[in-house]
Write a protein that holds these residues in place. Sequence first.
Motif, PDB file in Angstrom:
ATOM      1  N   THR A   1       0.843  -1.195   0.000  1.00 48.11           N
ATOM      2  CA  THR A   1       0.000   0.000   0.000  1.00 48.11           C
ATOM      3  C   THR A   1       0.877   1.243   0.000  1.00 48.11           C
ATOM      4  OG1 THR A   1      -1.756  -1.147   1.214  1.00 48.11           O
ATOM      5  CG2 THR A   1      -1.807   1.269   1.230  1.00 48.11           C
TER       6      THR A   1
ATOM      7  N   ARG B   1      -2.232  -0.834  -4.148  1.00 47.42           N
ATOM      8  CA  ARG B   1      -3.215   0.248  -3.996  1.00 47.42           C
ATOM      9  C   ARG B   1      -2.463   1.532  -3.668  1.00 47.42           C
ATOM     10  NH1 ARG B   1      -3.300  -3.179  -0.104  1.00 47.42           N
ATOM     11  NH2 ARG B   1      -5.014  -4.356  -1.027  1.00 47.42           N
ATOM     12  N   VAL B   2      -3.125   2.681  -3.918  1.00 49.29           N
ATOM     13  CA  VAL B   2      -2.519   3.984  -3.646  1.00 49.29           C
ATOM     14  C   VAL B   2      -3.533   4.848  -2.911  1.00 49.29           C
ATOM     15  CG1 VAL B   2      -1.339   5.993  -4.588  1.00 49.29           C
ATOM     16  CG2 VAL B   2      -1.195   3.795  -5.800  1.00 49.29           C
TER      17      VAL B   2
ATOM     18  N   PHE C   1      -6.868   4.838  -5.262  1.00 49.22           N
ATOM     19  CA  PHE C   1      -6.763   3.741  -6.215  1.00 49.22           C
ATOM     20  C   PHE C   1      -6.846   2.441  -5.408  1.00 49.22           C
ATOM     21  CE2 PHE C   1      -3.713   6.603  -8.867  1.00 49.22           C
ATOM     22  CZ  PHE C   1      -4.785   7.366  -9.289  1.00 49.22           C
ATOM     23  N   ASP C   2      -8.024   1.883  -5.289  1.00 44.19           N
ATOM     24  CA  ASP C   2      -8.224   0.715  -4.434  1.00 44.19           C
ATOM     25  C   ASP C   2      -7.682  -0.560  -5.058  1.00 44.19           C
ATOM     26  OD1 ASP C   2      -9.521   2.181  -2.408  1.00 44.19           O
ATOM     27  OD2 ASP C   2     -11.409   2.118  -3.515  1.00 44.19           O
TER      28      ASP C   2
ATOM     29  N   GLY D   1      -3.252  -0.640  -8.608  1.00 42.88           N
ATOM     30  CA  GLY D   1      -2.472   0.516  -8.185  1.00 42.88           C
ATOM     31  C   GLY D   1      -1.274   0.805  -9.065  1.00 42.88           C
TER      32      GLY D   1
ATOM     33  N   LYS E   1      -2.414   2.362 -12.447  1.00 43.69           N
ATOM     34  CA  LYS E   1      -2.965   3.700 -12.260  1.00 43.69           C
ATOM     35  C   LYS E   1      -1.881   4.695 -11.850  1.00 43.69           C
ATOM     36  CE  LYS E   1      -7.668   2.192 -11.224  1.00 43.69           C
ATOM     37  NZ  LYS E   1      -8.762   2.123 -10.217  1.00 43.69           N
ATOM     38  N   LEU E   2      -0.882   4.206 -11.119  1.00 41.70           N
ATOM     39  CA  LEU E   2       0.223   5.072 -10.728  1.00 41.70           C
ATOM     40  C   LEU E   2       1.034   5.496 -11.943  1.00 41.70           C
ATOM     41  CD1 LEU E   2       1.573   6.260  -8.152  1.00 41.70           C
ATOM     42  CD2 LEU E   2       3.042   4.241  -8.131  1.00 41.70           C
TER      43      LEU E   2
END
Length: 275
Positions: A188, A250-251, A259-260, A263, A266-267
Amino acid sequence: MRTRSKGLMLAGSVGLAAGAWAWARNSRASDPGIRDKSTYPPLDAPKLVAEGVWVVDSGPINAMGLTLPVRMTIFRLGDGDLVLHSPTQFSPQLAEAVEKLGRVRQLVAPNVAHWTFLADWQHAYPDAKTWAVPGLRDRAQVQAAGVRIDAELSDRAPAEWAGTLDQGIVEAGAGFNEAWFLHRPTRTLVLVDLIENLEPEKLRPVARVLMRAAAATRGTTARYLRVPIRLGGAQTEEAIRAIVALEPERVIFAHGRPFDKNGAAKLRSAFAWLI
């Protein structure tokens, strides 16, 4: 001359953003309907994200007329102690709920803007150690607020949480810097303002227009922070690349929907404007 003018203008913008956050300290909307519509209920209570990681959604804060949600992250270390990252508004009820998770031993101000609720948490937990990004303790607003900074964050995790968390610093231009943290057991990643993902339907009309124009509703770096990041040069770009290389599950960040899942992808998309 033009470059210097841009730098000075950006320094003022970053200072304004930090000032807006400080001004917002006692300006949280009180109407429950407004709060629920603008934020991520349930509010002011720990919510489990992954084993040993919780978030506390709060707000909205009224920053220079903009109503925005805000978020704290809680890490539980191997010995049961807690790290409170970017603490939100204190209340006895929230403190009671947090204490059920473990002992509050570390408080973290992860960038130049997210520090204004620290004093109340320090008063409630005088034995907790307060960490902050470099330079925060020298700011006049911080000193005037009576916030105690015990130690500065660096690119290496201190002994207090090295067994659980990795960390690094993104040092940009115009006085902006931010620390990131990776909770290794759950992959995380926790940021603050380097990514914003505000949902337009949760914003008031003026804020909606401004945040859309700033790209703060797109799960990326807001345009008002892109200039100081670029001013930081190759060193700052390398620091961002190091974050992307973490490939988290996740972020979490301070403003907007995290961002569940997915991650890592999406990062990469969030920082595609730079790398």
